[in-house]
Design a protein around this motif. Structure first.
Motif, PDB file in Angstrom:
ATOM      1  N   ILE A   1      25.454  71.761 137.440  1.00  0.00           N
ATOM      2  CA  ILE A   1      26.664  72.556 137.224  1.00  0.00           C
ATOM      3  C   ILE A   1      26.595  73.202 135.844  1.00  0.00           C
ATOM      4  CG2 ILE A   1      29.151  72.397 136.775  1.00  0.00           C
ATOM      5  CD1 ILE A   1      29.405  70.451 139.014  1.00  0.00           C
ATOM      6  N   THR A   2      26.934  74.488 135.785  1.00  0.00           N
ATOM      7  CA  THR A   2      27.057  75.179 134.500  1.00  0.00           C
ATOM      8  C   THR A   2      28.530  75.480 134.252  1.00  0.00           C
ATOM      9  OG1 THR A   2      26.724  77.339 135.556  1.00  0.00           O
ATOM     10  CG2 THR A   2      24.782  76.222 134.668  1.00  0.00           C
ATOM     11  N   VAL A   3      28.904  75.550 132.986  1.00  0.00           N
ATOM     12  CA  VAL A   3      30.304  75.734 132.635  1.00  0.00           C
ATOM     13  C   VAL A   3      30.430  76.783 131.543  1.00  0.00           C
ATOM     14  CG1 VAL A   3      30.240  73.838 130.963  1.00  0.00           C
ATOM     15  CG2 VAL A   3      32.433  74.544 131.942  1.00  0.00           C
ATOM     16  N   ASN A   4      31.465  77.580 131.660  1.00  0.00           N
ATOM     17  CA  ASN A   4      31.838  78.534 130.620  1.00  0.00           C
ATOM     18  C   ASN A   4      33.263  78.218 130.193  1.00  0.00           C
ATOM     19  OD1 ASN A   4      29.463  80.204 130.532  1.00  0.00           O
ATOM     20  ND2 ASN A   4      30.094  81.056 132.509  1.00  0.00           N
ATOM     21  N   GLY A   5      33.465  78.094 128.906  1.00  0.00           N
ATOM     22  CA  GLY A   5      34.789  77.756 128.420  1.00  0.00           C
ATOM     23  C   GLY A   5      34.873  76.300 128.006  1.00  0.00           C
ATOM     24  N   GLU A   6      36.077  75.873 127.701  1.00  0.00           N
ATOM     25  CA  GLU A   6      36.305  74.526 127.193  1.00  0.00           C
ATOM     26  C   GLU A   6      36.535  73.554 128.346  1.00  0.00           C
ATOM     27  OE1 GLU A   6      39.312  72.197 124.070  1.00  0.00           O
ATOM     28  OE2 GLU A   6      39.528  74.352 124.458  1.00  0.00           O
ATOM     29  N   TRP A   7      35.886  72.410 128.266  1.00  0.00           N
ATOM     30  CA  TRP A   7      35.986  71.415 129.331  1.00  0.00           C
ATOM     31  C   TRP A   7      35.786  70.028 128.745  1.00  0.00           C
ATOM     32  CZ3 TRP A   7      31.844  68.158 130.175  1.00  0.00           C
ATOM     33  CH2 TRP A   7      30.648  68.522 129.549  1.00  0.00           C
ATOM     34  N   GLN A   8      36.095  69.017 129.545  1.00  0.00           N
ATOM     35  CA  GLN A   8      35.785  67.639 129.184  1.00  0.00           C
ATOM     36  C   GLN A   8      35.772  66.789 130.450  1.00  0.00           C
ATOM     37  OE1 GLN A   8      39.746  66.954 126.999  1.00  0.00           O
ATOM     38  NE2 GLN A   8      39.278  64.919 127.783  1.00  0.00           N
ATOM     39  N   ILE A   9      35.059  65.657 130.392  1.00  0.00           N
ATOM     40  CA  ILE A   9      35.089  64.674 131.472  1.00  0.00           C
ATOM     41  C   ILE A   9      35.838  63.460 130.959  1.00  0.00           C
ATOM     42  CG2 ILE A   9      33.722  63.114 132.892  1.00  0.00           C
ATOM     43  CD1 ILE A   9      31.574  65.187 133.067  1.00  0.00           C
ATOM     44  N   ASN A  10      36.860  63.068 131.701  1.00  0.00           N
ATOM     45  CA  ASN A  10      37.691  61.948 131.279  1.00  0.00           C
ATOM     46  C   ASN A  10      38.177  61.195 132.512  1.00  0.00           C
ATOM     47  OD1 ASN A  10      39.161  60.250 129.556  1.00  0.00           O
ATOM     48  ND2 ASN A  10      40.988  61.532 129.718  1.00  0.00           N
ATOM     49  N   SER A  11      37.967  59.881 132.516  1.00  0.00           N
ATOM     50  CA  SER A  11      38.457  59.006 133.594  1.00  0.00           C
ATOM     51  C   SER A  11      37.981  59.456 134.967  1.00  0.00           C
ATOM     52  CB  SER A  11      39.990  58.929 133.570  1.00  0.00           C
ATOM     53  OG  SER A  11      40.437  58.401 132.338  1.00  0.00           O
ATOM     54  N   GLY A  12      36.750  59.966 135.049  1.00  0.00           N
ATOM     55  CA  GLY A  12      36.191  60.360 136.330  1.00  0.00           C
ATOM     56  C   GLY A  12      36.632  61.722 136.818  1.00  0.00           C
TER      57      GLY A  12
END
Length: 655
Positions: free
Chosen positions: A489-500
């Motif tokens: 997976i590629t991402v553009n912009g702000e993201w985060q992984i939290n609690s699954g």
């Protein structure tokens, strides 16, 4: 002489079926078209014994029943006639039972002839085995128990056979014979060259009470004594990623835990093998092709170190995964300990247990010796069926994140403001024990390092479980179970992984790697958090951006899109179409693909036909390879949380 008994019966057991599985037909007919008079009897390869008679039927489709007789000839393996018999005016269209004479164990041939007016009008020849003892295949064991691709594995058939017998065994893999021979030739075990690809492969062992004649290398028919077992070929665990692992499929003396090179309290050391000491008398248990041990109060295993990682007394991030089955005894109920990591006085630092309501709980000791218990929020039914439970624990400076999974899917996550400390180098591990749960345990692993050596939780819980379930039909799966984004997976912009959850911030978007589709049907599921699904407020422009797009990777064009509200938007169509949903948080649809003309269709059953303006569900038609990607765009406001994305092929290739 063969003693014949002619009578009409409603039901009779004619064949001793001593295989562990299978339901071989008792009767068979060789002709494709049924003649006026036909014979139905046992199939070749059936096994008979003194307490079970042979049965047959003479099928007569005409009304003429005069001047009919049945001639029976019994021969040994060398074609010597043992006996002959004739039954005048046998019952037609009824079961006829034949009591065989006392025979030695071995192979025999019986010939049936129906005579009418002096001419043979129907004839059947059958080869069968006669036994006076018990012949059984109890199981198939593999060494090593964990089977890796492209390796040699010893497979051994566990047999229950009479003393001084020498049966013939035939081994096959997915229907293809890979070895055969007698027990005296050592063919109760073989060296199996495993396939190069991971997957589930069926190994079948057939037992023939006697070897084929010297002129023949094999029998041309199947045996009624057989056992089929599914062999799971999986890539070996990456020892640098797992702190410990137990496969409960050997004897207690052979059970071992592997402590990896990074798996010491100081963070350095060499890999070591540890022997586990049984507590009480755990009983071997086999569930289909999975081996383990059944436990109850006072039974379990002991290891003289902690199976979970710690640094300077503080628990490090880890994912504990457990394959087990829960069963309840009336006098004990379901409550009990699955495993605990204890200090020298037997006080737990960490404990995984089942409460009175069949719910899983995890207990942690804090720095002030308080025991904090956290509930999983789901039950394990005491049905005896195997369940895989994973518990991810991610401590940070001032809090600890706890995530529960059941059969690969996240069930609950919570963050506590407590650090769990106090684990020391003298800790020991107990599986089951004096207050053991009632059930069976099959496998236990503890993940704690990614491929880069970073301390983290397991990122592939969903992917691994769905791979076990769907094998090659799993096309794509990402449950965002770790702390980092996978390379697919590629991402553009702000993201985060939290609690699954993968959380997309304002205006962020992600796109999967190209997904190549063969001919067939593919079920797409995008699971969003309830909060993301309820974002129906906002201006029209925001609603258009809050969507999941299906992209033709050959052109980059959007084929269609699904809004977070569940509406489907087609190109050049103003009015959205409602997606028929069975789950309030899952957006699911099925694409039908044909490589012959490069077409993709959205199945009509997924659409609400009452408000669908489309006469055709054809979405794409071109030439060449069909390749798409999923593109998910967040609205301008609020976060968008994605639980998981899966693509599963639901049928076979058909053109």
């Amino acid at each position: 002489m063969i003693k014949s008994i002619v009578k009409f019966i409603l039901f009779i057991n004619l064949v001793v079926i001593v295989s562990s599985c299978g339901d071989s037909a008792l009767f068979s007919t060789l002709q494709d078209t049924t003649p006026a008079i036909d014979i139905k009897t046992i199939s070749d390869g059936q096994v008979l014994s003194p307490d079970k008679n042979l049965s047959l039927q003479i099928i007569n489709s005409s009304s003429d029943e005069k001047d009919i007789s049945l001639e029976i000839t019994l021969k040994d393996v060398n074609a010597n006639i043992i006996s002959t018999s004739t039954i005048d005016s046998p019952g037609l269209n009824e079961d006829i039972t034949l009591e065989l004479p006392r025979l030695s164990d071995g192979e025999y041939t019986i010939i049936f002839k129906v005579i009418k007016n002096g001419e043979t009008v129907s004839e059947k020849t059958r080869t069968f085995f006669y036994i006076t003892g018990i012949y059984q295949i109890l199981g198939i064991q593999s060494d090593p128990p964990v089977i890796s691709p492209n390796t040699e594995v010893k497979l051994k058939a566990d047999l229950n056979i009479p003393d001084n017998s020498n049966p013939f065994l035939r081994w096959s893999q997915n229907g293809k014979v890979i070895a055969s021979g007698t027990v005296s030739e050592g063919r109760d075990s073989i060296e199996w060259e495993t396939p190069k690809k991971e997957g589930v492969y069926t190994i079948k062992v057939e037992l023939f009470p006697a070897a084929p004649p010297a002129a023949d290398n094999d029998y041309t028919f199947a045996s009624s004594i057989y056992l089929s077992s599914e062999m799971y070929v999986t890539a070996p665990l990456n020892k640098s990623s797992y702190y410990s692992a137990i496969y409960f499929n050997n004897t207690p003396e052979e059970l071992g835990m592997v402590k990896t090179a990074l798996g010491t309290f100081s963070g350095s050391g060499n890999a070591q093998d540890f022997t586990i000491t049984p507590i009480g008398s755990p009983n071997p248990d086999r569930h289909l092709s999975t081996a383990g041990y059944s436990l109850s109060s006072g039974e379990g295993f002991f290891a003289d170190y902690s199976i979970i990682p710690a640094e300077n007394g503080r628990i490090e991030p880890f994912t504990l995964s457990l394959d087990f089955a829960l069963s309840a005894l009336p006098e004990h109920g379901v409550k009990g300990s699955i495993l605990s990591v204890n200090d020298e006085q037997g006080i737990p630092f960490f404990k995984l247990q089942v409460n009175d309501s069949s719910e899983l709980e995890a207990s942690f000791r804090t720095a002030d010796s308080t025991l904090i218990t956290l509930n999983s929020g789901f039950k394990i039914e005491p049905s005896g069926e195997i369940t895989k439970v994973s518990l991810s624990v991610f401590p940070s400076d001032n809090s600890t994140e706890i995530i529960w999974f059941k059969n690969g899917f996240q069930k609950k996550s919570e963050t506590t403001d407590i650090n769990y400390t106090g684990l020391n180098a003298n800790a020991v591990t107990i599986v089951g024990g004096q207050d053991s749960f009632t059930g069976s345990i099959y496998k236990l692993t503890v993940f704690y390092r990614d491929e880069g050596g970073n301390s983290t939780i397991d990122p592939d819980i969903l992917n691994d479980e769905l791979t076990n379930t769907y094998k090659e039909n799993l096309i794509f799966a990402d449950g965002f179970d770790g702390r980092y984004l996978n390379s697919d997976i590629t991402v553009n912009g702000e993201w985060q992984i939290n609690s699954g959850f993968l959380i997309l911030k304002q205006s962020a978007q992600i796109e999967t790697e190209p997904i190549k589709l063969d001919t067939g049907s593919y079920r797409f599921t995008i699971a969003l958090s309830p909060e993301s699904k309820s974002m129906n407020n906002g201006d029209e422009e925001s609603l258009k951006k809050r969507k999941i797009s299906i992209i033709d990777t050959s052109t980059g064009n959007e084929i269609f899109a699904i809004l977070a509200s569940g509406a489907v938007v087609f190109p050049e169509q103003d009015s959205p179409v409602t997606l028929n949903e069975t789950d309030s948080t899952n957006l699911s649809f099925t694409l039908q693909c044909s490589k012959k003309n490069g077409s993709i269709s959205l199945l009509n059953k997924d659409l609400n036909k009452d408000n669908s303006g489309k006469e055709s569900n054809l979405l794409l038609e071109n030439s060449g390879e069909v390749s798409i990607s999923l593109k998910i765009v967040n609205p301008e406001k609020d976060d968008m949380s994605i639980d998981y994305i899966t693509v599963i092929k639901t049928d076979e290739n058909q053109e």
